[in-house]
Design an enzyme around this catalytic site. Structure first.
Site, PDB file in Angstrom:
ATOM      1  N   ASP A 212       0.885  -1.156   0.000  1.00  0.00           N
ATOM      2  CA  ASP A 212       0.000   0.000   0.000  1.00  0.00           C
ATOM      3  C   ASP A 212       0.933   1.219   0.000  1.00  0.00           C
ATOM      4  OD1 ASP A 212      -2.327   1.627   0.452  1.00  0.00           O
ATOM      5  OD2 ASP A 212      -1.616   1.829   2.525  1.00  0.00           O
TER       6      ASP A 212
ATOM      7  N   ASP B  60      -0.130   5.090   0.678  1.00  0.00           N
ATOM      8  CA  ASP B  60      -0.442   6.098   1.700  1.00  0.00           C
ATOM      9  C   ASP B  60      -0.401   5.485   3.098  1.00  0.00           C
ATOM     10  OD1 ASP B  60      -1.067   8.156  -0.206  1.00  0.00           O
ATOM     11  OD2 ASP B  60      -3.034   7.261  -0.511  1.00  0.00           O
TER      12      ASP B  60
ATOM     13  N   GLY C 167      -7.415   3.475   2.836  1.00  0.00           N
ATOM     14  CA  GLY C 167      -7.589   2.429   1.826  1.00  0.00           C
ATOM     15  C   GLY C 167      -8.870   2.541   1.016  1.00  0.00           C
TER      16      GLY C 167
ATOM     17  N   ARG D 241     -11.787   7.731  -3.017  1.00  0.00           N
ATOM     18  CA  ARG D 241     -12.113   9.135  -2.737  1.00  0.00           C
ATOM     19  C   ARG D 241     -13.607   9.339  -2.508  1.00  0.00           C
ATOM     20  NH1 ARG D 241     -10.018  12.655  -7.416  1.00  0.00           N
ATOM     21  NH2 ARG D 241      -8.217  11.316  -6.993  1.00  0.00           N
TER      22      ARG D 241
ATOM     23  N   SER E  58      -5.288   4.856  -4.558  1.00  0.00           N
ATOM     24  CA  SER E  58      -5.183   6.265  -4.947  1.00  0.00           C
ATOM     25  C   SER E  58      -4.997   6.475  -6.440  1.00  0.00           C
ATOM     26  CB  SER E  58      -4.013   6.908  -4.216  1.00  0.00           C
ATOM     27  OG  SER E  58      -3.814   8.226  -4.684  1.00  0.00           O
TER      28      SER E  58
ATOM     29  N   ASP F 139      -1.419  -0.535   6.100  1.00  0.00           N
ATOM     30  CA  ASP F 139      -1.643   0.154   7.377  1.00  0.00           C
ATOM     31  C   ASP F 139      -3.145   0.225   7.690  1.00  0.00           C
ATOM     32  OD1 ASP F 139      -2.237   2.044   5.312  1.00  0.00           O
ATOM     33  OD2 ASP F 139      -2.149   3.646   6.798  1.00  0.00           O
TER      34      ASP F 139
HETATM   35  C1  BG6 Z   1      -5.836   5.463  -0.350  1.00  0.00           C
HETATM   36  C2  BG6 Z   1      -5.959   6.268   0.920  1.00  0.00           C
HETATM   37  O1  BG6 Z   1      -4.514   5.065  -0.521  1.00  0.00           O
HETATM   38  O2  BG6 Z   1      -6.235   6.240  -1.469  1.00  0.00           O
HETATM   39  C3  BG6 Z   1      -7.377   6.783   1.063  1.00  0.00           C
HETATM   40  O3  BG6 Z   1      -5.634   5.456   2.040  1.00  0.00           O
HETATM   41  C4  BG6 Z   1      -7.756   7.589  -0.188  1.00  0.00           C
HETATM   42  O4  BG6 Z   1      -7.464   7.574   2.220  1.00  0.00           O
HETATM   43  C5  BG6 Z   1      -7.584   6.716  -1.423  1.00  0.00           C
HETATM   44  O5  BG6 Z   1      -9.103   8.041  -0.090  1.00  0.00           O
HETATM   45  C6  BG6 Z   1      -7.911   7.443  -2.719  1.00  0.00           C
HETATM   46  O6  BG6 Z   1      -6.941   8.444  -2.935  1.00  0.00           O
HETATM   47  P1  BG6 Z   1      -7.002   9.552  -4.053  1.00  0.00           P
HETATM   48  O7  BG6 Z   1      -5.589  10.106  -4.058  1.00  0.00           O
HETATM   49  O8  BG6 Z   1      -7.350   8.871  -5.348  1.00  0.00           O
HETATM   50  O9  BG6 Z   1      -8.023  10.541  -3.647  1.00  0.00           O
HETATM   51 MG    MG Z   2      -2.770   3.131   3.587  1.00  0.00          MG
END
Ligand code: BG6
Ligand code: MG
Length: 211
Positions: free
Chosen positions: A9, A11, A46, A49, A116, A170
């Site tokens: 992962d 973030d 995880g 958005r 993400s 995490d």
């Molecule tokens: C994950 C984060 O890695 O990505 C989440 O833990 C986040 O908190 C998700 O909402 C989506 O991210 P992004 O950058 O596409 O908005």
């Molecule tokens: Mg994470």
């Protein structure tokens, strides 16, 4: 078990962009007068958005239309990317860098498995743009964690079966996803408390001892 691949992962595992997610969502929530704190934020780890926004809006009395929600998510993402703009290679810790190198020395293939859509931008900010053997992220999936899709894609891109890979997370939702996909898992932070985590870790460097 001898693993062939490790799927990370991003973030909250490779770097601490989770605090920027929190800051941007907090500013948005304050702006629309919705209560938001670190505990609610943990539920967003995880999660995609739009699903994150839905969790934040559980506390709102107002019903938001699809268009309004898209605008809020866009505002949050613009602010988040502004914060990411401040990141440099200094934001990659020595601990993470050294541990990743140790895994490479063991001939393990390394992949990213992140929900993400900003994963590639983050990797390039911290100097890891070309470091991983495969990247599976929010741009190639339709279901975010706890669905296993992002990890299944990462394993497929590496050319391995789920049983040959270890997922590092995490987030509780991330461990759920690993379990659902048939992966072994290593958990740091809150993920180390998950009942089904294979290796609860105290810190990232401990990873080099379990693979
Ligand atoms: C994950 C984060 O890695 O990505 C989440 O833990 C986040 O908190 C998700 O909402 C989506 O991210 P992004 O950058 O596409 O908005
Ligand atoms: Mg994470």
């Amino acid at each position: 078990m001898v693993y062939k691949g490790v799927i990370f992962d991003l973030d909250g595992v490779i770097c601490f962009t989770d605090r920027y997610h929190y800051q941007a969502w907090k500013e948005m929530a304050d702006d629309i007068g919705v209560y938001f704190d670190e505990k609610i934020n943990n539920r967003l780890r995880g999660v995609s958005r739009m699903a994150s926004l839905d969790i934040i809006l559980e506390r709102s009395e107002k019903q938001y239309t699809k268009e309004e929600k898209e605008r809020l998510a866009e505002w949050k993402n613009d602010r988040y990317r502004e914060l990411l703009g401040k990141m440099t290679t200094e934001d990659l810790s020595e601990e993470v860098k050294t541990t990743l190198e140790k895994l490479k020395e063991k001939n393990l293939k390394l992949a990213i498995g992140s929900s993400s859509k900003n994963a590639k931008l983050i990797l390039s900010r911290i100097g890891l743009a070309d470091y991983f053997d495969a990247i599976s992220d929010g741009t190639n999936i339709t279901h975010s964690k706890p669905d296993p899709e992002v990890f299944l894609k990462a394993a497929e891109y590496l050319g391995f079966e789920p049983g040959e890979c270890l997922v590092v997370e995490d987030a509780l939702a991330g461990i759920d996803a690993a379990v659902a996909g048939g992966f072994a898992s290593a958990g740091i932070g809150e993920a180390a408390t998950h009942k089904k985590v294979t290796y609860p870790l105290k810190n990232f460097s401990e990873l080099a001892e379990v693979v």
